[in-house]
Scaffold this motif. Structure first.
Motif, PDB file in Angstrom:
ATOM      1  N   SER A 155       0.857  -1.186   0.000  1.00 12.47           N
ATOM      2  CA  SER A 155       0.000   0.000   0.000  1.00 12.47           C
ATOM      3  C   SER A 155       0.895   1.238   0.000  1.00 12.47           C
ATOM      4  CB  SER A 155      -0.934   0.001   1.206  1.00 12.47           C
ATOM      5  OG  SER A 155      -0.199  -0.040   2.414  1.00 12.47           O
ATOM      6  N   ALA A 156       1.744   1.304  -1.014  1.00 17.06           N
ATOM      7  CA  ALA A 156       2.729   2.385  -1.105  1.00 17.06           C
ATOM      8  C   ALA A 156       2.050   3.682  -1.506  1.00 17.06           C
ATOM      9  CB  ALA A 156       3.816   2.022  -2.113  1.00 17.06           C
ATOM     10  N   ILE A 157       2.688   4.762  -1.158  1.00 17.22           N
ATOM     11  CA  ILE A 157       2.204   6.073  -1.581  1.00 17.22           C
ATOM     12  C   ILE A 157       2.948   6.464  -2.851  1.00 17.22           C
ATOM     13  CG2 ILE A 157       1.467   6.853   0.696  1.00 17.22           C
ATOM     14  CD1 ILE A 157       4.143   8.275   0.973  1.00 17.22           C
ATOM     15  N   ASP A 158       2.200   6.767  -3.898  1.00 15.29           N
ATOM     16  CA  ASP A 158       2.841   7.161  -5.150  1.00 15.29           C
ATOM     17  C   ASP A 158       2.345   8.500  -5.683  1.00 15.29           C
ATOM     18  OD1 ASP A 158       0.331   6.610  -6.396  1.00 15.29           O
ATOM     19  OD2 ASP A 158       0.911   4.510  -6.611  1.00 15.29           O
ATOM     20  N   SER A 159       1.303   9.043  -5.037  1.00 13.55           N
ATOM     21  CA  SER A 159       0.827  10.356  -5.464  1.00 13.55           C
ATOM     22  C   SER A 159      -0.115  10.908  -4.403  1.00 13.55           C
ATOM     23  CB  SER A 159       0.089  10.268  -6.808  1.00 13.55           C
ATOM     24  OG  SER A 159      -1.099   9.498  -6.682  1.00 13.55           O
ATOM     25  N   ALA A 160      -0.340  12.206  -4.494  1.00 16.33           N
ATOM     26  CA  ALA A 160      -1.290  12.873  -3.596  1.00 16.33           C
ATOM     27  C   ALA A 160      -1.992  13.976  -4.361  1.00 16.33           C
ATOM     28  CB  ALA A 160      -0.582  13.433  -2.366  1.00 16.33           C
ATOM     29  N   GLU A 161      -3.178  14.295  -3.893  1.00 15.99           N
ATOM     30  CA  GLU A 161      -3.933  15.413  -4.438  1.00 15.99           C
ATOM     31  C   GLU A 161      -3.947  16.532  -3.408  1.00 15.99           C
ATOM     32  OE1 GLU A 161      -8.605  16.665  -5.177  1.00 15.99           O
ATOM     33  OE2 GLU A 161      -8.038  14.553  -5.013  1.00 15.99           O
ATOM     34  N   ILE A 162      -3.705  17.761  -3.858  1.00 14.04           N
ATOM     35  CA  ILE A 162      -3.875  18.894  -2.959  1.00 14.04           C
ATOM     36  C   ILE A 162      -5.371  19.092  -2.776  1.00 14.04           C
ATOM     37  CG2 ILE A 162      -3.502  21.359  -2.618  1.00 14.04           C
ATOM     38  CD1 ILE A 162      -0.877  21.121  -3.983  1.00 14.04           C
ATOM     39  N   TYR A 163      -5.836  18.671  -1.621  1.00 14.37           N
ATOM     40  CA  TYR A 163      -7.269  18.589  -1.373  1.00 14.37           C
ATOM     41  C   TYR A 163      -7.864  19.943  -0.979  1.00 14.37           C
ATOM     42  CZ  TYR A 163     -11.582  17.132   1.010  1.00 14.37           C
ATOM     43  OH  TYR A 163     -12.880  16.999   1.413  1.00 14.37           O
ATOM     44  N   ARG A 164      -7.079  20.723  -0.257  1.00 16.35           N
ATOM     45  CA  ARG A 164      -7.595  22.026   0.183  1.00 16.35           C
ATOM     46  C   ARG A 164      -6.419  22.966   0.401  1.00 16.35           C
ATOM     47  NH1 ARG A 164     -11.018  20.492   4.216  1.00 16.35           N
ATOM     48  NH2 ARG A 164     -12.829  20.588   2.824  1.00 16.35           N
ATOM     49  N   VAL A 165      -6.593  24.233   0.059  1.00 14.41           N
ATOM     50  CA  VAL A 165      -5.564  25.241   0.297  1.00 14.41           C
ATOM     51  C   VAL A 165      -6.204  26.447   0.974  1.00 14.41           C
ATOM     52  CG1 VAL A 165      -4.167  24.526  -1.680  1.00 14.41           C
ATOM     53  CG2 VAL A 165      -5.861  26.331  -1.967  1.00 14.41           C
ATOM     54  N   ARG A 166      -5.384  27.113   1.740  1.00 14.98           N
ATOM     55  CA  ARG A 166      -5.811  28.374   2.351  1.00 14.98           C
ATOM     56  C   ARG A 166      -4.655  29.364   2.230  1.00 14.98           C
ATOM     57  NH1 ARG A 166      -7.370  28.443   8.582  1.00 14.98           N
ATOM     58  NH2 ARG A 166      -9.099  27.189   7.769  1.00 14.98           N
ATOM     59  N   ASN A 167      -4.925  30.490   1.635  1.00 12.13           N
ATOM     60  CA  ASN A 167      -3.950  31.558   1.460  1.00 12.13           C
ATOM     61  C   ASN A 167      -2.763  31.088   0.620  1.00 12.13           C
ATOM     62  OD1 ASN A 167      -5.652  33.256   2.929  1.00 12.13           O
ATOM     63  ND2 ASN A 167      -4.652  32.756   4.871  1.00 12.13           N
ATOM     64  N   GLN A 168      -1.539  31.290   1.086  1.00 16.41           N
ATOM     65  CA  GLN A 168      -0.363  31.087   0.249  1.00 16.41           C
ATOM     66  C   GLN A 168       0.160  29.653   0.359  1.00 16.41           C
ATOM     67  OE1 GLN A 168       2.929  33.659   1.131  1.00 16.41           O
ATOM     68  NE2 GLN A 168       4.183  32.907  -0.556  1.00 16.41           N
ATOM     69  N   VAL A 169      -0.051  28.865  -0.673  1.00 17.74           N
ATOM     70  CA  VAL A 169       0.461  27.503  -0.761  1.00 17.74           C
ATOM     71  C   VAL A 169       1.198  27.364  -2.082  1.00 17.74           C
ATOM     72  CG1 VAL A 169      -0.093  25.041  -0.763  1.00 17.74           C
ATOM     73  CG2 VAL A 169      -1.447  26.625   0.643  1.00 17.74           C
ATOM     74  N   GLU A 170       2.413  26.826  -2.026  1.00 20.28           N
ATOM     75  CA  GLU A 170       3.227  26.720  -3.231  1.00 20.28           C
ATOM     76  C   GLU A 170       3.696  25.286  -3.445  1.00 20.28           C
ATOM     77  OE1 GLU A 170       5.463  30.862  -3.926  1.00 20.28           O
ATOM     78  OE2 GLU A 170       6.058  29.849  -2.066  1.00 20.28           O
ATOM     79  N   LEU A 171       3.983  24.976  -4.698  1.00 21.99           N
ATOM     80  CA  LEU A 171       4.385  23.630  -5.096  1.00 21.99           C
ATOM     81  C   LEU A 171       5.699  23.717  -5.862  1.00 21.99           C
ATOM     82  CD1 LEU A 171       3.623  20.592  -5.315  1.00 21.99           C
ATOM     83  CD2 LEU A 171       2.310  21.175  -7.370  1.00 21.99           C
ATOM     84  N   ASN A 172       6.640  22.863  -5.476  1.00 21.68           N
ATOM     85  CA  ASN A 172       7.928  22.783  -6.156  1.00 21.68           C
ATOM     86  C   ASN A 172       8.050  21.401  -6.773  1.00 21.68           C
ATOM     87  OD1 ASN A 172      10.799  22.171  -6.584  1.00 21.68           O
ATOM     88  ND2 ASN A 172      11.205  24.106  -5.544  1.00 21.68           N
ATOM     89  N   ARG A 173       8.142  21.350  -8.092  1.00 25.88           N
ATOM     90  CA  ARG A 173       8.191  20.071  -8.785  1.00 25.88           C
ATOM     91  C   ARG A 173       9.642  19.700  -9.108  1.00 25.88           C
ATOM     92  NH1 ARG A 173       3.333  18.199  -9.713  1.00 25.88           N
ATOM     93  NH2 ARG A 173       1.536  19.572  -9.987  1.00 25.88           N
ATOM     94  N   GLY A 174      10.205  18.847  -8.230  1.00 30.18           N
ATOM     95  CA  GLY A 174      11.542  18.341  -8.487  1.00 30.18           C
ATOM     96  C   GLY A 174      12.608  19.408  -8.525  1.00 30.18           C
TER      97      GLY A 174
END
Length: 317
Positions: free
Chosen positions: A32-51
């Protein structure tokens, strides 16, 4: 009855089948490995860095894959729902990621409440100061870069065992049960302390939905998130009720807010001779109040005066 060669063969085949089934079950949990996630909810300033690329604004519905990092700014929050049902709620000032091919989460700063469904196999949470191993439970983790300090606390009792905490180099290990927390500062693991679970639910928005009386909070959640919270809440209710009963037993003592010394001495706390000033705990993303503290005893004194029949924390949120 005589044991015939046919019976020996039969029992050998049966034993092999049982072992195969057990190994299959073990692999099912491990897989039951983790291979992905969904950003389910954000509030104000949330950032994503891809690799290790530039940070970009994150949006609800974005997919996070191994080696991606999620960062929250001041007064901000993010919730991540993983492919196998794990729900992670991050507080302000948090950097969070997960590596490829492992049930491993990494928090390099900030705080997160992590809800792992039962029977998912072993999960590891890593900070710069701590390595935490759990078998499906709800726990919170905080790391302060300025102090080189991590804090780990447990909310639920998992039938699979207690939460194990080691310092970064793995030299020292302790175990935590529900309602306990520990700090690791510069590689040194501190004393295991009890924190006030009801007060945690009263002051910690990240934990909404887990305590008694918060069932309505699930109405706004997706079926997948609701399933995770309900599975975790089933393991959170008993520790909360048990601690309330335990704390209620202290109400037989005279809890005098003007002088806590007799009660604190009973708890093994040595205090200076000068008068003590009580401080009121303030609400934060993740506020942990030790029982052996002025804030904890102040809460207990108020609880003993009211002694409610049921707890409904965060009812006004």
């Amino acid at each position: 009855m005589p044991i015939t060669p046919q019976k020996i063969v039969f029992w050998q085949k049966l034993a092999i089948s049982i072992v195969a089934v057990c190994l299959s079950c073990e692999r099912a949990f491990a897989d039951s490995a983790i291979d992905s996630a969904e950003i389910y909810r954000v509030r104000n300033q949330v950032e994503l860095n891809r690799g290790n690329t530039n940070w970009k604004p994150a949006q609800t519905g974005d997919t996070v894959v191994p080696q991606d990092s999620v960062k929250t700014g001041a007064n901000s929050r993010a919730e991540l729902l993983f492919n196998e049902g794990t729900l992670v709620r991050t507080a302000a000032g948090t950097v969070f990621r997960f590596p490829l091919g492992k049930r491993r989460f990494e928090l390099t700063s900030g705080a997160a409440l992590i809800m792992i469904r039962p029977q998912q196999g072993e999960s590891t949470i890593v900070t710069p100061e701590a390595r935490i191993v759990t078998q499906g439970t709800a726990l919170f983790v905080r790391h302060d870069r300025q102090r080189n300090a991590s804090l780990v606390g447990v909310l639920t009792e998992s039938p699979a065992g207690l939460v194990k905490v080691k310092n970064a180099n793995g030299e020292i290990a302790i175990e935590l049960q529900a309602g306990q927390f520990v700090s690791i500062v510069n590689g040194v693991i501190g004393l295991v302390e009890y924190f006030v679970l009801p007060m945690f639910y009263e002051t910690t928005e990240l934990a909404v939905g887990l305590a008694t009386g918060q069932e309505n909070a699930l109405d706004r959640e997706s079926p997948e998130v609701r399933a995770t919270i309900e599975a975790i809440r089933a393991e959170a209710i008993n520790p909360l009720q048990n601690q309330l009963a335990w704390l209620g037993s202290f109400c037989q003592f005279n809890l005098n807010p003007d002088d806590w010394r007799p009660f604190l001495q009973l708890l093994g706390v040595n205090l200076p001779s000068q008068p003590l000033q009580l401080q009121t705990a303030t609400t934060d993303d993740l506020f942990v109040v030790p029982l052996r503290s002025l804030e904890g005893l102040s809460w207990l004194s108020n609880y003993c005066q009211v002694k409610p029949q049921s707890l409904n924390p965060l009812k006004n949120r």
